[in-house]
Design an enzyme around this catalytic site. Structure first.
Site, PDB file in Angstrom:
ATOM      1  CG  ASP A   1      -8.245   5.554  -0.226  1.00 45.42           C
ATOM      2  OD1 ASP A   1      -9.225   6.156  -0.698  1.00 45.42           O
ATOM      3  OD2 ASP A   1      -7.812   4.486  -0.692  1.00 45.42           O
TER       4      ASP A   1
ATOM      5  N   GLY B   1     -13.419  -1.214  -6.773  1.00 45.97           N
ATOM      6  CA  GLY B   1     -14.737  -0.626  -6.517  1.00 45.97           C
ATOM      7  C   GLY B   1     -14.799   0.246  -5.281  1.00 45.97           C
TER       8      GLY B   1
ATOM      9  NE  ARG C   1      -4.011   1.991   1.025  1.00 43.70           N
ATOM     10  CZ  ARG C   1      -4.941   2.466   0.216  1.00 43.70           C
ATOM     11  NH1 ARG C   1      -4.943   2.163  -1.062  1.00 43.70           N
ATOM     12  NH2 ARG C   1      -5.895   3.251   0.682  1.00 43.70           N
TER      13      ARG C   1
ATOM     14  CB  THR D   1      -9.171  -0.363  -7.211  1.00 48.28           C
ATOM     15  OG1 THR D   1      -8.746   0.515  -6.247  1.00 48.28           O
ATOM     16  CG2 THR D   1     -10.418  -1.061  -6.925  1.00 48.28           C
TER      17      THR D   1
ATOM     18  CG  ASN E   1      -7.993   6.485  -4.687  1.00 47.21           C
ATOM     19  OD1 ASN E   1      -8.835   5.631  -4.399  1.00 47.21           O
ATOM     20  ND2 ASN E   1      -8.037   7.709  -4.210  1.00 47.21           N
TER      21      ASN E   1
END
Lengths: 545, 188
Positions: free
Chosen positions: A401, A441, A85, A359, A379
């Site tokens: 986020d 999503g 991440r 994603t 993102n």
């Protein structure tokens, strides 16, 4: 072999006898399959497919982003997770978005401040060196070819390219490699990206360090700084992916593994724990009772997510409490069958514990039974819209986020990883893996995955039937009740009943990419067949042998 | 003078539109005057495409996502880019009714101030649907000219309304082709 149906929405399970690759673009599937056929394993194939997605589906993932990888290692019979991440730069401050006032959301999504330190290459490199068998250069090759030769873009690419035109114009200008002569691509036109091809060749030649410490790092910092960002060369040099123990849950006797915080695996398990106690079969698939109960459960789960999820290296996430059966039973008992609730308070837990040990989506199963399930993202579609000069790749906007409010579990802070909604899954049956699943999503990810799992386990659907079935989504925002978003295929009579109970309804398209683009592999050991399911809400496809 | 030009233009349109087919409609040279104000009807992304094309056509224009009647001061042409985007509406914090209210107030102000409207639909088939059609029905009958990407008119909705209202309709293959009509339709 059965031909794929003309209607992309008609459920269709790709079949293989030994191996399968499913991903969001056929060229990525081909790249993964070619690696498998030449003797590479699931990890090699997943990395090759990921590089190819950067060239073929650049709006959704790429080396400027990050993600999560879940691996089943057949020989060791264990599941492990790799987290790559993005991280916040060292100079990040908790109030840095809040103080932007009315321009806050723009800074969070389309500025240099929106860009987190990318983790993608570090994650792939960690996995490849530890579990892969092929050299980096070999895995990069198919992506270089796609970027050099180009690909014909379809309706999905063009629709997204158009929707994000303003973002690209703002940060990359009319000369952007992701625009055709300064305008969005039209279906049938050819997208070539020689800059990306050169970048990937450079990485193949010089190694991943070139991205984090070399010329590419300098280009990233220049591009981010030019758009008001705070990323420094040291931030890139300091980035490390980590391998962690996965979280384990169980649904109707099927143990499954998923990723720990800062991913949302914990909330997928919590939701399934709640659903498990309900008679969903007798309610019927997508019946008013079913949608009502699951939506109400989602209200509570999102309250828990907002209340507790953050980077476990910096905040304590009460994983044990969130995953406990009594917590699930409390929520299940709080849902009223005949009306909506006024509020969805988060759970309260005693001592907060540490997460145990620790994603686009694509899945690969190889002939030895190894599984790789990767959910990766930049993102927003086309990320921040920022392309470092001459590199051809997009930088993420994952700093969005973070909770923009200071003093929250998920507030921005130096080196922190923003909470993510990603949650790849590997589920077991009779002690052996039988389902690998994941989806993009945004916040719809784990609710969509839970619905697919229930479709398979409770409603006995085939993998692709389960993926294509109509979806719905609900989240609580504070204590205020939002509308349930539903695909328009859910019958009017069901929606009327939900309105009678008190729900507001927001109708989406019949197959709306709002609900993600799930990819999955189901291993039917009884029949000796590996099925691939790929979501027609995006350009998902699969191939096996 | 402005009033006179507009009256002449309207007469020109009405006479021509009664007889013109789509190809002939491209002969509507220098019908509109500058400066122009561009806004979308439905918060779509095609507004930005129209803006870039206006720049390439050398036009004097301003883009306003939330254009209100008071912004029409000094404007000689309103360009309405038709098409509902749920993403755009969501980002703007507007629902269909609020956006329709904004747009119809603009159309009404144009009517009062005799400002001609050029309607564009550049999103093709992908930008059609019930919500878009609401904006088409609300705006298109007030247009002086319409330019439409052909794939967005396969059901002939634009043809039907333009035919009924004698509005010249120019069909183009893709959004980029709107550059030609923009160059021709505006007085330099």
């Amino acid at each position: 072999m059965k031909a794929t149906p003309a209607d992309p929405h008609e459920p269709f399970n790709f079949r293989g006898l030994q191996a399968m690759v499913v991903a969001a673009h056929p060229l990525a599937v081909e790249a993964g399959l070619s690696v498998l056929k030449s003797g590479g394993n699931a990890v090699d194939a997943a990395i090759a497919a990921s590089f190819s997605l950067n060239a073929a589906e650049p709006f959704a993932s790429g080396i400027g982003g990050g993600g999560f990888m879940l691996l089943y290692l057949a020989r060791e019979k264990r599941v492990t997770a790799v987290i790559y991440r993005e991280k916040a730069p060292r100079l990040t401050r908790p109030e840095m978005f809040e103080e932007k006032g009315k321009d806050r959301d723009e800074w969070r999504s389309t500025s240099g401040l929106a860009v987190g330190v990318p983790g993608m290459l570090a994650g792939w490199d960690l996995a490849r060196k530890k579990y892969g068998t092929r050299p980096l250069a070999e895995l990069v090759e198919p992506a270089v070819e796609i970027a050099e030769k180009g690909l014909t873009v379809g309706g999905n690419f063009c629709a997204i390219n158009k929707e994000e035109y303003e973002r690209l114009l703002k940060n990359a200008g009319e000369g952007s490699c992701y625009l055709n002569n300064g305008l969005p691509y039209e279906p049938g036109e050819t997208l070539r990206n020689p800059d990306l091809a050169r970048t990937l060749k450079r990485i193949a030649e010089k190694g991943v360090d070139e991205f984090y410490r070399g010329e590419i790092a300098s280009r990233i910092v220049e591009a981010v700084s030019a758009k008001g960002g705070i990323m420094a060369l040291d931030d890139l040099a300091a980035y490390e992916a980590v391998e962690v123990a996965p979280l384990q849950g169980s649904y109707r006797g099927h143990p499954f593994y998923t990723i720990p915080p800062p991913g949302s695996g914990v909330y997928l398990i919590e939701l399934l724990n709640i659903i498990e106690s309900w008679p969903v079969e007798s309610w019927g698939h997508n019946s008013p009772d079913y949608i009502h109960h699951l939506s109400e459960a989602l209200g509570f789960v999102f309250a828990d997510k907002d209340g507790y999820l953050g980077d476990p290296d910096f905040v304590s996430v009460p994983v044990t409490g969130l995953l406990s059966r009594p917590h699930a039973a409390r929520i299940a008992g709080a849902v009223r069958p005949d009306r909506i609730l006024d509020s969805y308070p988060p759970g309260t837990f005693g001592k907060r514990d540490e997460a145990p040990g620790n994603t686009t989506h694509l899945c690969v199963v190889d002939k030895d039974g190894n599984i790789a399930a990767l959910t990766q993202s930049i993102n927003d579609f086309f990320g921040s819209g920022i392309v470092p000069e001459g590199t051809g790749f997009l930088l993420n906007d994952h700093m969005q986020d973070f909770d923009p409010r200071p003093e929250k579990p998920n507030s921005p802070g130096p080196y922190r990883r923003p909470a993510s909604s990603m949650a790849p899954v590997i589920m077991f049956k009779d002690g052996k893996p039988f389902l690998s699943l994941g989806s993009p999503g945004g916040v719809r990810i784990f609710p969509s995955l839970a619905q697919i799992i229930v479709n398979i386990i409770n409603f006995d659907m085939s993998l692709d039937e389960a993926i294509e079935a109509p979806r719905f989504f609900f989240s609580s925002s504070g204590d205020r009740s939002q509308a349930i978003s539903v695909e328009s295929r859910i019958p009017e009579s069901v929606l009327r009943r939900l309105e009678e109970i008190g729900h507001k309804i927001a109708i989406k398209d019949a197959y709306d990419r709002f609900f993600g683009g799930a990819q999955g592999i189901l291993i039917d050991r009884g029949r000796g067949v590996v099925y691939g399911g790929a979501d027609s809400r995006r350009d998902g496809t699969g191939q096996g042998y | 003078m402005r009033k006179f030009s507009w009256t002449v233009a309207m007469v020109f349109i009405v006479i021509l539109a009664a007889q013109l087919n789509a190809a002939q409609a491209t002969e509507l040279i220098s019908l509109f005057q500058q400066p122009l104000l561009m806004t979308s009807a439905g918060q779509n992304a095609e507004l930005q495409i129209a803006g870039i094309l206006a720049k390439r056509a050398g036009l004097t224009y301003a883009i306003s996502k939330f254009a209100a009647p008071q912004e029409l001061r000094g404007v000689k042409t309103l360009v309405l880019v038709l098409g509902a985007s749920m993403k755009g509406l969501g980002a703007a914090g507007l629902d269909i009714a609020e956006e329709k209210g904004r747009v119809t107030s603009l159309v009404e102000a144009c009517r009062k101030n005799q400002i001609p409207i050029l309607c564009l639909h550049l999103g093709g088939e992908a930008r059609r649907g019930q919500q878009t059609d609401e904006f088409v029905l609300a705006c298109l009958p007030s247009a002086a000219v319409a330019v439409v990407v052909k794939s967005g008119n396969t059901d002939k909705l634009f043809s039907r309304i333009c035919g009924e209202k004698n509005i010249p309709l120019i069909e183009i293959e893709k959004a980029a082709d709107c550059l030609g009509p923009l160059k021709k339709l505006f007085k330099s």
